[in-house]
Design a protein around this motif. Structure first.
Motif, PDB file in Angstrom:
ATOM      1  N   ALA A 137       0.847  -1.201   0.000  1.00  0.00           N
ATOM      2  CA  ALA A 137       0.000   0.000   0.000  1.00  0.00           C
ATOM      3  C   ALA A 137       0.882   1.250   0.000  1.00  0.00           C
ATOM      4  O   ALA A 137       0.974   1.956   0.996  1.00  0.00           O
ATOM      5  CB  ALA A 137      -0.919  -0.018   1.208  1.00  0.00           C
ATOM      6  N   PRO A 138       1.535   1.553  -1.114  1.00  0.00           N
ATOM      7  CA  PRO A 138       2.506   2.646  -1.138  1.00  0.00           C
ATOM      8  C   PRO A 138       1.925   4.040  -0.911  1.00  0.00           C
ATOM      9  O   PRO A 138       2.648   4.944  -0.533  1.00  0.00           O
ATOM     10  CB  PRO A 138       3.146   2.535  -2.521  1.00  0.00           C
ATOM     11  CG  PRO A 138       2.179   1.772  -3.342  1.00  0.00           C
ATOM     12  CD  PRO A 138       1.440   0.879  -2.401  1.00  0.00           C
ATOM     13  N   THR A 139       0.622   4.235  -1.115  1.00  0.00           N
ATOM     14  CA  THR A 139       0.037   5.559  -0.916  1.00  0.00           C
ATOM     15  C   THR A 139      -0.689   5.679   0.421  1.00  0.00           C
ATOM     16  O   THR A 139      -1.248   6.725   0.723  1.00  0.00           O
ATOM     17  CB  THR A 139      -0.950   5.910  -2.044  1.00  0.00           C
ATOM     18  OG1 THR A 139      -2.056   5.007  -1.997  1.00  0.00           O
ATOM     19  CG2 THR A 139      -0.276   5.861  -3.406  1.00  0.00           C
ATOM     20  N   GLN A 140      -0.684   4.625   1.196  1.00  0.00           N
ATOM     21  CA  GLN A 140      -1.405   4.643   2.470  1.00  0.00           C
ATOM     22  C   GLN A 140      -0.440   4.431   3.631  1.00  0.00           C
ATOM     23  O   GLN A 140       0.577   3.773   3.487  1.00  0.00           O
ATOM     24  CB  GLN A 140      -2.469   3.550   2.487  1.00  0.00           C
ATOM     25  CG  GLN A 140      -3.504   3.738   1.399  1.00  0.00           C
ATOM     26  CD  GLN A 140      -4.448   2.566   1.283  1.00  0.00           C
ATOM     27  OE1 GLN A 140      -4.149   1.468   1.726  1.00  0.00           O
ATOM     28  NE2 GLN A 140      -5.597   2.810   0.694  1.00  0.00           N
ATOM     29  N   GLY A 141      -0.799   4.989   4.774  1.00  0.00           N
ATOM     30  CA  GLY A 141      -0.001   4.785   5.977  1.00  0.00           C
ATOM     31  C   GLY A 141       1.381   5.397   5.878  1.00  0.00           C
ATOM     32  O   GLY A 141       2.377   4.687   5.880  1.00  0.00           O
ATOM     33  N   ILE A 142       1.439   6.710   5.803  1.00  0.00           N
ATOM     34  CA  ILE A 142       2.727   7.398   5.699  1.00  0.00           C
ATOM     35  C   ILE A 142       2.922   8.256   6.945  1.00  0.00           C
ATOM     36  O   ILE A 142       2.053   9.032   7.329  1.00  0.00           O
ATOM     37  CB  ILE A 142       2.805   8.242   4.424  1.00  0.00           C
ATOM     38  CG1 ILE A 142       2.718   7.314   3.212  1.00  0.00           C
ATOM     39  CG2 ILE A 142       4.080   9.084   4.400  1.00  0.00           C
ATOM     40  CD1 ILE A 142       2.599   7.982   1.903  1.00  0.00           C
ATOM     41  N   SER A 143       4.061   8.068   7.565  1.00  0.00           N
ATOM     42  CA  SER A 143       4.409   8.814   8.767  1.00  0.00           C
ATOM     43  C   SER A 143       5.401   9.912   8.398  1.00  0.00           C
ATOM     44  O   SER A 143       6.302   9.684   7.598  1.00  0.00           O
ATOM     45  CB  SER A 143       5.038   7.855   9.781  1.00  0.00           C
ATOM     46  OG  SER A 143       5.401   8.531  10.955  1.00  0.00           O
ATOM     47  N   LEU A 144       5.218  11.082   8.982  1.00  0.00           N
ATOM     48  CA  LEU A 144       6.201  12.153   8.841  1.00  0.00           C
ATOM     49  C   LEU A 144       6.972  12.193  10.145  1.00  0.00           C
ATOM     50  O   LEU A 144       6.395  12.403  11.216  1.00  0.00           O
ATOM     51  CB  LEU A 144       5.512  13.488   8.556  1.00  0.00           C
ATOM     52  CG  LEU A 144       4.765  13.554   7.220  1.00  0.00           C
ATOM     53  CD1 LEU A 144       4.042  14.878   7.065  1.00  0.00           C
ATOM     54  CD2 LEU A 144       5.703  13.329   6.059  1.00  0.00           C
ATOM     55  N   VAL A 145       8.280  11.955  10.049  1.00  0.00           N
ATOM     56  CA  VAL A 145       9.108  11.804  11.243  1.00  0.00           C
ATOM     57  C   VAL A 145      10.268  12.796  11.240  1.00  0.00           C
ATOM     58  O   VAL A 145      10.723  13.254  10.191  1.00  0.00           O
ATOM     59  CB  VAL A 145       9.661  10.358  11.380  1.00  0.00           C
ATOM     60  CG1 VAL A 145       8.541   9.346  11.525  1.00  0.00           C
ATOM     61  CG2 VAL A 145      10.544   9.997  10.203  1.00  0.00           C
ATOM     62  N   LEU A 146      10.733  13.087  12.457  1.00  0.00           N
ATOM     63  CA  LEU A 146      11.923  13.902  12.634  1.00  0.00           C
ATOM     64  C   LEU A 146      13.163  13.025  12.503  1.00  0.00           C
ATOM     65  O   LEU A 146      13.052  11.793  12.445  1.00  0.00           O
ATOM     66  CB  LEU A 146      11.897  14.572  14.010  1.00  0.00           C
ATOM     67  CG  LEU A 146      10.715  15.502  14.263  1.00  0.00           C
ATOM     68  CD1 LEU A 146      10.737  15.996  15.710  1.00  0.00           C
ATOM     69  CD2 LEU A 146      10.734  16.677  13.300  1.00  0.00           C
ATOM     70  N   GLU A 147      14.312  13.641  12.494  1.00  0.00           N
ATOM     71  CA  GLU A 147      15.576  12.911  12.349  1.00  0.00           C
ATOM     72  C   GLU A 147      15.770  11.839  13.424  1.00  0.00           C
ATOM     73  O   GLU A 147      16.329  10.784  13.167  1.00  0.00           O
ATOM     74  CB  GLU A 147      16.744  13.898  12.374  1.00  0.00           C
ATOM     75  CG  GLU A 147      18.061  13.282  11.975  1.00  0.00           C
ATOM     76  CD  GLU A 147      19.163  14.322  11.897  1.00  0.00           C
ATOM     77  OE1 GLU A 147      20.291  13.990  12.298  1.00  0.00           O
ATOM     78  OE2 GLU A 147      18.904  15.440  11.428  1.00  0.00           O
ATOM     79  N   ASN A 148      15.250  12.089  14.628  1.00  0.00           N
ATOM     80  CA  ASN A 148      15.393  11.122  15.723  1.00  0.00           C
ATOM     81  C   ASN A 148      14.335  10.020  15.684  1.00  0.00           C
ATOM     82  O   ASN A 148      14.266   9.176  16.569  1.00  0.00           O
ATOM     83  CB  ASN A 148      15.354  11.833  17.081  1.00  0.00           C
ATOM     84  CG  ASN A 148      14.015  12.473  17.373  1.00  0.00           C
ATOM     85  OD1 ASN A 148      13.057  12.370  16.613  1.00  0.00           O
ATOM     86  ND2 ASN A 148      13.942  13.181  18.497  1.00  0.00           N
ATOM     87  N   GLY A 149      13.466  10.043  14.663  1.00  0.00           N
ATOM     88  CA  GLY A 149      12.444   9.007  14.508  1.00  0.00           C
ATOM     89  C   GLY A 149      11.102   9.357  15.113  1.00  0.00           C
ATOM     90  O   GLY A 149      10.141   8.603  14.967  1.00  0.00           O
ATOM     91  N   GLN A 150      11.009  10.492  15.794  1.00  0.00           N
ATOM     92  CA  GLN A 150       9.750  10.905  16.411  1.00  0.00           C
ATOM     93  C   GLN A 150       8.731  11.260  15.330  1.00  0.00           C
ATOM     94  O   GLN A 150       8.998  12.067  14.442  1.00  0.00           O
ATOM     95  CB  GLN A 150       9.965  12.101  17.331  1.00  0.00           C
ATOM     96  CG  GLN A 150       8.688  12.608  17.958  1.00  0.00           C
ATOM     97  CD  GLN A 150       8.886  13.916  18.711  1.00  0.00           C
ATOM     98  OE1 GLN A 150      10.002  14.404  18.860  1.00  0.00           O
ATOM     99  NE2 GLN A 150       7.800  14.491  19.189  1.00  0.00           N
TER     100      GLN A 150
END
Length: 155
Positions: free
Chosen positions: A38-51
């Motif tokens: 599901a390449p268009t679903q479930g996308i997280s935007l994270v900081l460099e530390n993984g948060q």
């Protein structure tokens, strides 16, 4: 379409996310939860530390300009050509060289061992070459007859 955040690039071409409270998060990166299935679903935007600073259920739900920024960032970070056809292999014993047509053009790679072909779900295969590049066969049953015959010898 409304989004709980805004996204833009800074002067260094890094993504900056501004959340609903007006907080700025610098150098965020999109990460796919299910890059193959599901390449268009479930996308997280994270900081460099993984948060994680934002979650996107589906790219289609975003404003066009935000969707384009995220897709552009993902394309720049991910490289997984999809094999459309297997032209030839030098041998059915490994290591061997595969000539393939991909969605990114024709190429060849060395398959070190049978263990470098992994099933992903019931229809897909992930093939790793000797340099660690991953090639995807999205539907091993829908690929042309010649390619399927070659695949059968390795599976």
């Amino acid at each position: 379409m409304t989004t709980a955040f805004e996204l833009q690039r800074d002067q260094f071409r890094k993504l900056v996310l501004t959340d609903a409270d007006g907080n700025h998060h610098y150098d965020v990166s999109p990460v796919r939860a299910f890059p193959i299935q599901a390449p268009t679903q479930g996308i997280s935007l994270v900081l460099e530390n993984g948060q994680e600073v934002a979650w996107i259920d589906d790219l289609a739900d975003l404003k066009e300009e935000i969707r384009q920024l995220i897709e552009g960032e993902l394309e720049g970070r991910e490289f997984m050509p999809e094999i459309l056809r297997i032209v030839s292999v030098t041998s059915f014993a490994t290591p061997c060289t595969w000539q393939v047509e991909t969605d990114r053009g024709n190429t060849q790679f060395v398959l070190k061992g049978d263990e470098d072909i992994r099933r992903i779900g019931k229809d897909s295969l992930l093939i790793s070459d000797n340099h660690g590049i991953h090639f995807l066969i999205r539907d091993m049953f829908g690929i042309d007859k010649h390619s399927r015959k070659i695949l059968d010898r390795f599976l």
